[in-house]
Scaffold this active site. Structure first.
Site, PDB file in Angstrom:
ATOM      1  CG  ASP A  32      35.485   5.195  -0.437  1.00  0.00           C
ATOM      2  OD1 ASP A  32      35.712   6.293  -0.998  1.00  0.00           O
ATOM      3  OD2 ASP A  32      35.394   4.107  -1.048  1.00  0.00           O
ATOM      4  CG  ASP A  34      32.259   6.391  -6.000  1.00  0.00           C
ATOM      5  OD1 ASP A  34      31.081   6.434  -6.404  1.00  0.00           O
ATOM      6  OD2 ASP A  34      33.013   7.385  -6.037  1.00  0.00           O
TER       7      ASP A  34
HETATM    8 MG   LIG Z   1      35.747   3.468  -2.945  1.00  0.00          MG
END
Ligand SMILES: [Mg+2]
Ligand SMILES: [Zn+2]
Length: 191
Positions: A32, A34
């Protein structure tokens, strides 16, 4: 001249080199963005908003040593909401990839979902199959580069990341808290 094309996914300039070094079926380290790569300050889309998660370059470098292809899968509803454009996102993504290559930890590609089912504007307001927890981005990557789900790993900071992994058959999925040093995660050594 450097013209920027909006084409999914963003492919790292070193991708074909990376693919050539791994025999198929390959394994991927799905990340992922962020909260895993950069600290999640909310809708980050420029270098000056970027604080790297501690240990991320070491972690990706180790993934390469262990034969993982590092692939980013990120929900970017900020595009659909009109906070920044798809072009802004691509420019920023190109910069992120450049930094990782300079740190000897090149990423292979970045997939993004620009949609949001209720807050998206215009064509971005759809129930898509790419927004995590849907597994669309993972499935695309796996079929494109002959990636094996059972030997791949996903790191996310939300339950929806983990759900997406499970829906794609990736059970080596870890929830990461970004106050930690990510290079201390030992999920890569177990495989
Ligand atoms: Mg995230
Ligand atoms: Zn989507």
């Amino acid at each position: 001249m450097s013209q920027i094309e909006i084409r999914q996914p963003f492919l790292d300039p070193t991708l074909s080199e990376q693919l050539a070094q791994l025999s198929a079926p390959r394994r991927a380290l799905f990340l992922d963005r962020d909260g895993v790569i950069n600290v999640n300050h909310g809708y980050v889309h420029s270098p000056k908003q970027t604080d790297w998660v501690d240990g991320i370059f070491e972690f990706v470098a180790r993934a390469h040593e262990k034969g993982f292809l590092p692939v980013v899968v990120t929900n970017q509803a900020g595009i659909g909401r009109g906070y920044y454009s798809e072009l802004d996102f691509i420019k920023y993504t190109r910069w992120v990839h450049k930094v990782f290559t300079e740190r000897n930890a090149p990423l292979a590609a970045t997939f993004w979902c620009p949609h949001h089912p209720t807050a998206g504007e215009g064509r971005y307001r759809v129930e898509c199959d790419c927004r995590k927890p849907q597994p669309g981005m993972l499935r695309q990557a796996m079929s494109r580069w002959n990636i094996n789900a059972e030997t791949s790993v996903l790191i996310g900071d939300k339950q929806s990341d983990i759900e997406a992994a499970h829906a794609a058959g990736i059970y080596n999925a870890a929830l990461f808290t970004s106050s930690d040093d990510i290079s201390r995660l030992d999920i890569l050594s177990n495989l």
